[in-house]
Structure formats: structure tokens, C-alpha cells
Design a protein around this motif. Structure first.
Motif, PDB file in Angstrom:
ATOM      1  N   MET A 155       0.925  -1.317  -0.066  1.00 34.26           N
ATOM      2  CA  MET A 155       0.045   0.189  -0.084  1.00 34.26           C
ATOM      3  C   MET A 155       0.928   1.305   0.023  1.00 34.26           C
ATOM      4  O   MET A 155       0.679   2.149  -0.634  1.00 34.26           O
ATOM      5  CB  MET A 155      -0.818  -0.107   1.332  1.00 34.26           C
ATOM      6  CG  MET A 155      -1.677   1.214   1.347  1.00 34.26           C
ATOM      7  SD  MET A 155      -2.956   1.691   0.043  1.00 34.26           S
ATOM      8  CE  MET A 155      -4.327   0.733   0.443  1.00 34.26           C
ATOM      9  N   ILE A 187       0.874   4.197  -2.825  1.00 38.10           N
ATOM     10  CA  ILE A 187       0.315   5.551  -2.410  1.00 38.10           C
ATOM     11  C   ILE A 187       1.478   6.511  -3.137  1.00 38.10           C
ATOM     12  O   ILE A 187       1.510   7.561  -3.580  1.00 38.10           O
ATOM     13  CB  ILE A 187       0.235   5.848  -0.965  1.00 38.10           C
ATOM     14  CG1 ILE A 187      -1.024   4.865  -0.663  1.00 38.10           C
ATOM     15  CG2 ILE A 187       0.075   7.218  -0.795  1.00 38.10           C
ATOM     16  CD1 ILE A 187      -2.316   5.598  -1.106  1.00 38.10           C
ATOM     17  N   LEU A 198       1.158   9.278  -5.821  1.00 39.37           N
ATOM     18  CA  LEU A 198       1.259  10.567  -5.197  1.00 39.37           C
ATOM     19  C   LEU A 198       2.689  11.234  -5.949  1.00 39.37           C
ATOM     20  O   LEU A 198       2.950  12.477  -5.880  1.00 39.37           O
ATOM     21  CB  LEU A 198       1.112  10.926  -4.120  1.00 39.37           C
ATOM     22  CG  LEU A 198      -0.101  10.577  -3.247  1.00 39.37           C
ATOM     23  CD1 LEU A 198       0.096  10.531  -1.892  1.00 39.37           C
ATOM     24  CD2 LEU A 198      -1.178  11.224  -3.934  1.00 39.37           C
ATOM     25  N   LEU A 218       6.809   9.608   2.485  1.00 40.50           N
ATOM     26  CA  LEU A 218       5.968   8.710   3.066  1.00 40.50           C
ATOM     27  C   LEU A 218       6.781   7.715   3.911  1.00 40.50           C
ATOM     28  O   LEU A 218       7.824   7.544   3.554  1.00 40.50           O
ATOM     29  CB  LEU A 218       5.078   7.931   1.856  1.00 40.50           C
ATOM     30  CG  LEU A 218       4.444   8.902   1.033  1.00 40.50           C
ATOM     31  CD1 LEU A 218       3.505   7.972   0.126  1.00 40.50           C
ATOM     32  CD2 LEU A 218       3.400   9.644   2.020  1.00 40.50           C
ATOM     33  N   TYR A 219       6.062   6.924   4.672  1.00 41.87           N
ATOM     34  CA  TYR A 219       6.902   6.233   5.724  1.00 41.87           C
ATOM     35  C   TYR A 219       6.260   4.442   5.515  1.00 41.87           C
ATOM     36  O   TYR A 219       5.225   4.457   5.863  1.00 41.87           O
ATOM     37  CB  TYR A 219       6.952   6.688   7.100  1.00 41.87           C
ATOM     38  CG  TYR A 219       7.578   5.646   8.040  1.00 41.87           C
ATOM     39  CD1 TYR A 219       9.197   6.011   8.230  1.00 41.87           C
ATOM     40  CD2 TYR A 219       6.988   5.005   8.657  1.00 41.87           C
ATOM     41  CE1 TYR A 219       9.548   5.300   9.166  1.00 41.87           C
ATOM     42  CE2 TYR A 219       7.678   4.221   9.827  1.00 41.87           C
ATOM     43  CZ  TYR A 219       8.928   4.202   9.879  1.00 41.87           C
ATOM     44  OH  TYR A 219       9.617   3.388  10.750  1.00 41.87           O
ATOM     45  N   GLU A 242       0.019  17.490   5.338  1.00 41.48           N
ATOM     46  CA  GLU A 242      -0.106  16.117   5.616  1.00 41.48           C
ATOM     47  C   GLU A 242      -1.418  15.991   5.350  1.00 41.48           C
ATOM     48  O   GLU A 242      -1.760  14.939   4.715  1.00 41.48           O
ATOM     49  CB  GLU A 242       0.310  15.404   6.843  1.00 41.48           C
ATOM     50  CG  GLU A 242       1.686  14.994   7.091  1.00 41.48           C
ATOM     51  CD  GLU A 242       2.654  16.172   6.973  1.00 41.48           C
ATOM     52  OE1 GLU A 242       2.426  17.119   7.209  1.00 41.48           O
ATOM     53  OE2 GLU A 242       4.015  15.848   7.169  1.00 41.48           O
ATOM     54  N   VAL A 299      -1.948  15.804   1.672  1.00 44.45           N
ATOM     55  CA  VAL A 299      -1.465  14.667   1.382  1.00 44.45           C
ATOM     56  C   VAL A 299      -2.403  13.281   1.707  1.00 44.45           C
ATOM     57  O   VAL A 299      -2.648  12.447   0.788  1.00 44.45           O
ATOM     58  CB  VAL A 299      -0.208  14.316   1.835  1.00 44.45           C
ATOM     59  CG1 VAL A 299       0.354  13.025   1.293  1.00 44.45           C
ATOM     60  CG2 VAL A 299       0.860  15.260   1.426  1.00 44.45           C
ATOM     61  N   SER A 332      -5.393  13.150  -0.718  1.00 46.79           N
ATOM     62  CA  SER A 332      -5.129  12.916  -1.927  1.00 46.79           C
ATOM     63  C   SER A 332      -4.841  11.578  -2.204  1.00 46.79           C
ATOM     64  O   SER A 332      -4.863  10.774  -3.228  1.00 46.79           O
ATOM     65  CB  SER A 332      -4.286  13.843  -2.738  1.00 46.79           C
ATOM     66  OG  SER A 332      -2.933  13.898  -1.728  1.00 46.79           O
ATOM     67  N   ALA A 333      -4.009  10.735  -1.043  1.00 49.72           N
ATOM     68  CA  ALA A 333      -3.875   9.440  -1.010  1.00 49.72           C
ATOM     69  C   ALA A 333      -5.199   8.716  -1.142  1.00 49.72           C
ATOM     70  O   ALA A 333      -5.113   7.636  -1.676  1.00 49.72           O
ATOM     71  CB  ALA A 333      -3.129   9.160   0.484  1.00 49.72           C
ATOM     72  N   HIS A 353      -6.797   7.671  -4.462  1.00 49.74           N
ATOM     73  CA  HIS A 353      -6.101   6.613  -5.130  1.00 49.74           C
ATOM     74  C   HIS A 353      -6.331   5.244  -4.701  1.00 49.74           C
ATOM     75  O   HIS A 353      -5.505   4.054  -5.183  1.00 49.74           O
ATOM     76  CB  HIS A 353      -4.554   6.722  -4.997  1.00 49.74           C
ATOM     77  CG  HIS A 353      -4.007   7.944  -5.881  1.00 49.74           C
ATOM     78  ND1 HIS A 353      -3.931   8.139  -7.348  1.00 49.74           N
ATOM     79  CD2 HIS A 353      -3.597   9.281  -5.249  1.00 49.74           C
ATOM     80  CE1 HIS A 353      -3.499   9.350  -7.443  1.00 49.74           C
ATOM     81  NE2 HIS A 353      -3.399   9.945  -6.436  1.00 49.74           N
ATOM     82  N   ILE A 354      -7.216   5.201  -3.823  1.00 50.79           N
ATOM     83  CA  ILE A 354      -7.653   3.667  -3.267  1.00 50.79           C
ATOM     84  C   ILE A 354      -8.996   3.719  -3.205  1.00 50.79           C
ATOM     85  O   ILE A 354      -9.716   4.845  -3.319  1.00 50.79           O
ATOM     86  CB  ILE A 354      -6.737   3.583  -1.992  1.00 50.79           C
ATOM     87  CG1 ILE A 354      -7.400   4.379  -0.673  1.00 50.79           C
ATOM     88  CG2 ILE A 354      -5.502   3.337  -1.973  1.00 50.79           C
ATOM     89  CD1 ILE A 354      -7.149   4.145   0.562  1.00 50.79           C
ATOM     90  N   ARG A 396      -4.200   1.501   5.926  1.00 50.46           N
ATOM     91  CA  ARG A 396      -2.753   1.266   5.382  1.00 50.46           C
ATOM     92  C   ARG A 396      -2.229   2.600   4.696  1.00 50.46           C
ATOM     93  O   ARG A 396      -1.295   3.034   4.826  1.00 50.46           O
ATOM     94  CB  ARG A 396      -2.865   0.175   4.326  1.00 50.46           C
ATOM     95  CG  ARG A 396      -3.150  -1.020   5.099  1.00 50.46           C
ATOM     96  CD  ARG A 396      -2.611  -2.256   4.503  1.00 50.46           C
ATOM     97  NE  ARG A 396      -2.729  -3.588   4.966  1.00 50.46           N
ATOM     98  CZ  ARG A 396      -3.839  -4.432   5.122  1.00 50.46           C
ATOM     99  NH1 ARG A 396      -4.777  -4.074   4.085  1.00 50.46           N
ATOM    100  NH2 ARG A 396      -3.788  -5.388   5.743  1.00 50.46           N
ATOM    101  N   ALA A 397      -3.519   3.210   3.984  1.00 51.31           N
ATOM    102  CA  ALA A 397      -2.961   4.347   3.207  1.00 51.31           C
ATOM    103  C   ALA A 397      -2.625   5.500   4.053  1.00 51.31           C
ATOM    104  O   ALA A 397      -1.512   6.165   3.998  1.00 51.31           O
ATOM    105  CB  ALA A 397      -4.143   4.744   2.290  1.00 51.31           C
ATOM    106  N   LYS A 407      -1.308   5.238   7.045  1.00 49.68           N
ATOM    107  CA  LYS A 407      -0.497   4.975   7.976  1.00 49.68           C
ATOM    108  C   LYS A 407       0.724   5.212   7.159  1.00 49.68           C
ATOM    109  O   LYS A 407       1.678   6.143   7.850  1.00 49.68           O
ATOM    110  CB  LYS A 407      -0.676   3.491   8.020  1.00 49.68           C
ATOM    111  CG  LYS A 407       0.408   2.873   9.264  1.00 49.68           C
ATOM    112  CD  LYS A 407       0.503   1.431   9.100  1.00 49.68           C
ATOM    113  CE  LYS A 407      -0.298   0.719  10.382  1.00 49.68           C
ATOM    114  NZ  LYS A 407       0.237  -0.708  10.423  1.00 49.68           N
ATOM    115  N   CYS A 408       0.743   5.097   5.821  1.00 50.44           N
ATOM    116  CA  CYS A 408       2.175   5.307   5.403  1.00 50.44           C
ATOM    117  C   CYS A 408       2.196   7.029   5.092  1.00 50.44           C
ATOM    118  O   CYS A 408       3.379   7.651   5.283  1.00 50.44           O
ATOM    119  CB  CYS A 408       2.376   4.797   3.918  1.00 50.44           C
ATOM    120  SG  CYS A 408       1.276   5.323   2.484  1.00 50.44           S
ATOM    121  N   VAL A 409       0.941   7.782   5.082  1.00 48.82           N
ATOM    122  CA  VAL A 409       1.327   9.302   5.180  1.00 48.82           C
ATOM    123  C   VAL A 409       1.487   9.811   6.312  1.00 48.82           C
ATOM    124  O   VAL A 409       2.296  10.782   6.584  1.00 48.82           O
ATOM    125  CB  VAL A 409      -0.059   9.761   4.443  1.00 48.82           C
ATOM    126  CG1 VAL A 409      -0.146  11.249   4.733  1.00 48.82           C
ATOM    127  CG2 VAL A 409      -0.457   9.286   3.066  1.00 48.82           C
TER     128      VAL A 409
END
Lengths: 291, 393
Positions: free
Chosen positions: A23, A27, A31, A187-188, B36, B39, B42-43, B46-47, B57-58, B60-62
Motif C-alpha cells: 500500500m 500511494i 502521489l 511517506l513512511y 499532511e 496529502v 489525495s492519498a 487513489h484507493i 494502510r494508506a 498509515k504510510c502518510v
């Protein structure tokens, strides 16, 4: 393309990515933002970049970080020899002053280092900035402009904008805290050692010919070895080496020959203290549990 | 699982909800800016945002930025979006000062650690001043000492003058000798080609002047943390004088004392008048000679001040005997966190000079693996003798 598709095409390339990682990659690709992967050594962070480049059929540009890495090694450098020659040539040709200066500080005389190279490709490459925590704080500062604006400012030349936005992957071992400024631009995803099923899938993807029973024993053995007190925990690459060694020796069962097991442990344990810690009895016990 | 939170009808829409979620994370110590939110929104485009696991999950990574954030994130996500009781079972922010990251001094502190005038309290339920028990062992005390101690009785200006000399020498021994980076200079090993080319423009391509680059010396900043709990009182005289000397010898140092809480004393010690410095310190060191919570104090330091003042070119000097009333694992975790900032950690323990001393006190044993140097120091002479060892680090 959804993140499940991405996960599938990665596993076609032999990389089994967890849901969180897939995921995060999805992303990051959608992005166009850099992705920071953090995790212990040997969990397959660097491999992500290679697989991604293979999948998209683009170049992988890799920058290995080290302490003292500076702009002239990472971003750009002027080609001094050519500049000197050009000045001499134009002096003989009669051009002087401003014209010469403009000429020798033009893109023609700029040597591309990995970061500039990545920004000037027509097809977006995968840029891997490996082990960023080995570089020092100053280098993190160099990266900020590149990672947020995708541009590089050369004092003599002006700003060079990216022709295409590269897919940037940064990896870190977590040995040093990165600056908040750098983290905020990325992103992390935290990459952990895989669980038993995932590791089994990785082993099957990399060594399709392995017997299921031996495969399960290997994975079980390595998983419980990671639970022991070790200086250097064996990663996935070590596990694959271990499997290759056992298969090369024609072993079908981990418990059948203690001497061979102990000998093949060299693929998993890379320091002397670790070798001493895992005595033959310990190895036998772990192998017994895995069987 | 899919008991998605039902937001009120007056809720202004998804953007505001996302801003609310980010504020919720921020309140739990996440470092997130306004960008953020954008972001994150917009994340989600995409899902398949209607699926809670994908959205989780999306986001989480942002929103996460470290392994700790990742560990906390799921619970925070559930509490906000999945009706896990936004009010009731809100995840408790980890204690210490996370919600107030810019605390410079805990004088205005509230809560049980404040030690301000009022009823005495024992934070860990300890029952009395337990400096030593019947066995003649030193034990860490949990009691916040509310008696004001006049530090002028403890340290004299003469001590400070003596310590200043030693601190100056130690500071010099700890200075980083070389930077890895090069900078323009008149003398140096490397020729600075960039400047050579520019200069040679004037001479028609003849490089006559050869400017050079060298590796400059770069200062190390020293951060000293001194334990002033009950068990350390006898050494306080030496150590406080040492800290005062260190502060006055070098502007790039920082000093803190801790007992049951952490106090920054840098400004007080820099006072030009040594006597007034002690006065100011007396006012700050409310709780001097009380209990010791090394783990909590160092953890607080690692989470707040260390984020700005400790980096790869820092030396953290801990002056303590390692007797801690907090669980030893707290101290181990705090040291690991501090070590990750990249600096070198030196622990000076007055007890180490005792014959047959072994670092068996739980806290000390937990801290040991994270130390770059572990040495004895009980008197100014001991500190002076450290110079060659520190120079080698």
C-alpha cells in the motif's frame, strides 16, 4: 492499478511484499512522493527498489550514503579539466570576459552525479538512496530541495528542474534518528522481519524446487533463531543462503545430521559471538522444534 | 470491525474529518503539519476509501514517520474512525512531556512531579525516606524532597573556579578534531578546483592562484545531565561545580539536573556572578536530594530537549550512581532512544571507584550496553584524571 495488483506484479518478480508495504508503494507511486523504508538490516528494503525498477522497466540509480558524503559526490560537480581547456581555447580565440564565463558554467561542463542524473532522465527512473542514516545531518539538508521540489539549484547555473519525477526510495536502518524535516517530505513504511507464512512464500518464490517439508523446517528454524539473543539477526538473504546450502548438500531433513547443520550455520550467523552462542545443542533444539 | 464512526449531521464533510483525524494524531505526539492533511486526502483518492483496511494502510504510510508512530497508529485509527469510543477508550498519550515538547524548565510543571509547595507526595507509593535500609545497602528513594536546600552551602564559588579549569581541559579533550567535510581555506590538503577555475578566468586559463580546501575543526556540544537525588548528595558539590565550570568554559554546552524530574539549569549556571548562579540554581532545584527517577528523567530528556540539542556531534555526559526507583527497563529504553540521536554517551559513576564495584544495580546494568564510555568520578581530581581517556574517544 490498485495496490493488490502492485503486490501481485511484485510477487511475479519474486518479491513478496506485505500489505502495508504494498500500500505504501502504491500511494508513493500515485502521489509521486518519496518513500522512506525503515527496518532492520536484511529485511529486503534495498530489494524493493530493484524489483520496482525491473517491474517498470526503468533504470535503477543508486546512491550509497556514507559519512561525509557531499554535494560533489551525490549531486553534481563541474568538469574542471574541460573548463580549464575551454578557457585557454577561448583566450586564444579572442573571446574573453562574460562570454567565457557563461560558456564554462553551462550544462555542457556539468558532471552528473546520481541525484542530478535521476532528475534529468526522460523516463522516470527509480532512485534508491540507500542507508540514509549513514550520511550526516548536512547531507539530509541537501536532500530536502530535491525530495520536495524535485529540483536542484546550482549557484552558477540556476535551477535545474526534473524532466520526469523519479520514484524515490530511501532506506534507513534506524541506527540514527532522521531529521523531522526529511521525514515530513517522505511517506513512511516500517519493514519488519516477515512472519512464517510470508517467509515461506519468499522461499518458494526464490527456490521453487525446494521440498515443502524442508522449506517449512528452514523457515521455522530461522524464525526461532531470530528469537535468540544475537548480535546480528539473520535476514532474508541469509535464510535463502541457508536453504541453498542445505539443498546443495542434499539434506532432506534438518535434524538428520547435526554436524552438517552446524557447518551450514555459517550462512546464518556472521559473528564469532553468535556462533559461540548457538552451540550444537541449541541448534539441535531449534531444529527439533521446527521439525 | 466495520462499525464505522457515525459523525454528526452537522459535520462539514470529509476534508474537515480528515483534519480532525490529523489533529487527533497530533494530540498523541505525531509530528504532522498542515500539508499532511492535503496529502492524506489525495492519498485516499487513489484507493478504495470505503474499505477501512485500505484506508488504514494508506493513512498509515502518510501519517507515520517512525517505528513508534507505526506501533501506535492502529489504535488511534480505530478510536477515531471505527467507533472505538472517541471519548472513552482514547489511547493514553505516553506520559512525560510529549504534549509540551518545548518545555524549557519544569518550574511551572503541573501534576504529581511538580514538587511545588503543598502536600508531600510519594510518586511511586514509596513510604518514607529510604536512603539506606538495614542491610547497609544504598537504595534509591522515591520521595520528592520538599526541603529547600541552599546550594550555597553545598558549592562554593572557589570550587567553581577550580572546576572551571578542569572543565575547560576536559571540554578541549572532547572537541571533535576533524570534520569530514571540507571548506574553503588558505591552507589545506586539497585544491579547491571550483575557485581555481573562477580565478583563472582572469588570467586567461592560467591557474596562478591555488585556493585550497581543508577539513575544519568542528566543535562538539556537550550536554551534561547530573543526578542530584538523595543518594548522590555527597557528590553534588563536585558535580555541580563541574557543571558550572563546564557551562562557563564553553558556550556550546547544556546542563540539566534530575532527581524525580528534569530541570534545565544552563541559563542559571551561565550567570556571570558565580554566587548569583548558585542562588538561581537553588530556586530551580526544588526537590534536591530527594528520590531518583533516572529512567523517567532521561526518557523525558530524550523525547524533548535531545530532539533539538543532541545530534551526531554531541556528547551526553551522565553523572549518576545508577540507583533508580523506576523499573530498570525504563532506563534501558531511554538510553536506547538517546543513543539513536547519534551522539556519544559517557556515564560517570562515583561508585565505580569503589573496590569490587560491579554495575549490578538494575538501572546501571540496563544502561551499560548503550554507553560509549563508563568511568569513575567522585572528586574533582577524578574528573581531571579523565582527560586522557576522553581524548581517546
Amino acid at each position: 492499478m490498485s495496490w493488490q495488483d502492485l503486490q501481485l506484479s511484485m510477487s511475479d518478480q519474486g518479491y513478496v511484499a506485505g500489505d502495508d508495504l504494498a500500500m505504501a508503494l502504491h500511494i508513493a507511486l500515485s502521489l509521486g512522493r518519496p518513500l522512506l523504508l525503515e527496518g532492520a538490516a536484511g529485511v529486503g528494503k534495498t530489494e524493493v527498489a530493484r524489483v520496482l525498477a525491473d517491474m517498470r522497466g526503468t533504470n535503477l540509480i543508486r546512491l550509497q550514503c556514507y559519512e561525509g558524503l557531499d554535494a560533489s559526490h551525490a549531486i553534481y560537480e563541474w568538469n574542471y579539466q574541460r573548463q580549464l581547456l575551454a578557457i585557454r581555447a577561448s583566450a586564444e580565440g579572442g573571446t574573453t570576459g562574460r562570454a567565457v564565463e557563461d560558456r564554462i558554467f553551462s550544462e555542457e561542463f556539468l558532471l552528473e552525479r546520481p541525484l542530478l542524473q535521476a532528475l534529468r532522465k526522460d523516463t522516470p527512473p527509480v532512485l534508491l538512496i540507500d542507508e540514509i542514516d549513514r550520511a550526516d545531518e548536512e547531507f539530509e539538508a541537501y536532500l530536502l530541495e530535491i525530495l520536495s521540489e524535485f529540483q536542484i539549484t546550482v549557484p552558477e547555473l540556476g535551477t535545474i528542474k526534473a524532466r520526469s519525477i523519479p520514484m524515490v526510495i530511501l532506506t534507513a536502518n534506524g541506527t540514527r534518528d532522521l531529521s523531522d524535516a526529511l521525514r515530513r517530505r517522505c511517506l513512511y513504511a516500517h519493514v519488519d522481519y516477515p512472519d512464517r507464512e510470508t517467509e515461506m512464500a519468499i522461499l518458494r518464490a526464490r527456490c521453487p524446487e525446494i521440498e515443502t517439508q524442508l522449506g517449512q523446517q528452514i523457515v521455522g528454524f530461522v524464525q526461532s533463531l531470530r528469537g535468540e539473543e544475537l548480535e546480528k539477526t539473520p535476514g532474508i538473504a541469509e535464510m535463502l543462503d541457508f536453504a541453498a546450502a542445505l539443498m546443495g548438500l542434499g539434506i532432506a531433513d534438518l535434524t538428520e545430521n547435526p554436524a552438517v547443520l552446524q557447518a551450514t550455520l555459517t550462512t546464518l550467523l556472521k559473528t564469532r559471538t553468535d556462533r559461540d552462542n548457538i552451540a550444537p545443542e541449541v541448534a539441535q533444539r531449534l531444529a527439533g522444534q521446527a521439525a | 470491525m466495520t462499525r464505522v464512526t457515525r459523525f454528526a449531521a452537522r459535520d462539514p464533510g470529509p476534508a474537515a474529518r480528515m483534519a480532525g483525524f490529523l489533529a487527533h494524531l497530533r494530540a498523541h505526539g505525531f509530528k504532522l503539519g498542515v500539508g499532511e492533511t492535503q496529502v492524506a486526502l489525495s492519498a485516499l483518492t487513489h484507493i478504495d476509501a470505503a474499505r477501512p483496511d485500505d484506508a488504514r494502510r494508506a493513512l498509515k504510510c502518510v501519517c507515520t514517520g517512525s517505528a513508534e508512530d507505526t506501533a501506535q497508529f492502529d489504535a488511534l485509527f480505530d478510536s477515531f474512525w471505527l467507533n472505538e469510543g472517541r471519548v472513552r477508550s482514547r489511547v493514553k498519550p505516553s506520559d512525560t512531556m510529549q504534549s509540551r515538547p518545548n518545555v524549557r524548565s519544569s518550574i511551572e510543571g503541573d501534576g504529581p512531579q511538580s514538587g511545588s509547595a503543598g502536600a508531600p507526595h510519594a510518586p511511586d507509593g514509596g513510604d518514607g525516606e529510604a536512603e539506606a535500609d538495614g542491610m547497609g545497602r544504598l537504595v534509591a528513594s522515591t520521595v520528592t524532597n520538599l526541603m529547600k536546600k541552599d546550594l550555597r552551602d553545598v558549592v562554593s564559588p572557589q570550587d567553581i573556579a577550580a572546576a572551571e579549569g578542569i572543565a575547560r581541559r576536559l571540554g578541549a579533550a572532547l572537541r571533535d578534531r576533524r570534520s569530514r567535510r571540507r571548506r574553503a581555506a588558505n591552507k589545506g590538503q586539497q585544491i579547491d578546483f571550483r575557485r581555481v577555475i573562477r580565478r583563472s578566468l582572469a588570467t586567461g586559463g592560467e591557474p596562478i592562484a591555488l585556493p585550497r580546501r581543508s577539513r575544519p575543526d568542528r566543535p562538539v556540544n556537550i550536554v551534561a545531565l547530573c543526578d542530584v537525588s538523595g543518594s548522590m548528595t555527597v557528590y553534588a558539590r563536585v558535580f555541580l561545580a563541574f557543571l558550572a565550570g563546564l557551562m562557563r568554559a564553553d558556550p556550546a554546552t547544556d546542563a540539566y539536573i534530575f532527581h524525580t524530574r528534569l530541570v534545565r539549569i544552563t541559563q542559571a549556571l551561565r550567570d556571570a556572578d558565580a554566587m548569583r548562579a548558585l542562588n538561581r540554581l537553588t530556586l530551580l532545584s526544588d526537590g534536591f536530594g530527594g528520590g531518583s527517577r533516572i529512567g523517567a528523567a532521561l526518557d523525558q530528556f530524550a523525547r524533548t530537549h535531545a530532539r533539538t540539542s543532541v545530534d551526531g556531534r554531541s556528547i551526553v555526559l551522565v553523572l549518576s550512581d545508577g540507583y533508580d526507583t523506576d523499573p530498570a527497563s525504563d532506563l534501558g529504553d531511554a538510553m536506547a532512544r538517546l543513543k539513536r540521536r547519534g551522539g556519544r554517551i559517557i556515564w560517570l559513576n562515583p561508585l565505580k571507584s569503589w573496590r569490587d564495584y560491579a554495575p549490578v544495580a538494575g538501572g546501571m546494568a540496563a544502561a551499560l550496553p548503550h554507553l560509549d564510555h563508563f568511568a569513575a568520578a567522585g572528586t574533582l581530581n577524578d574528573l581531571a584524571a579523565l582527560e586522557p581517556e576522553l581524548a581517546r574517544l
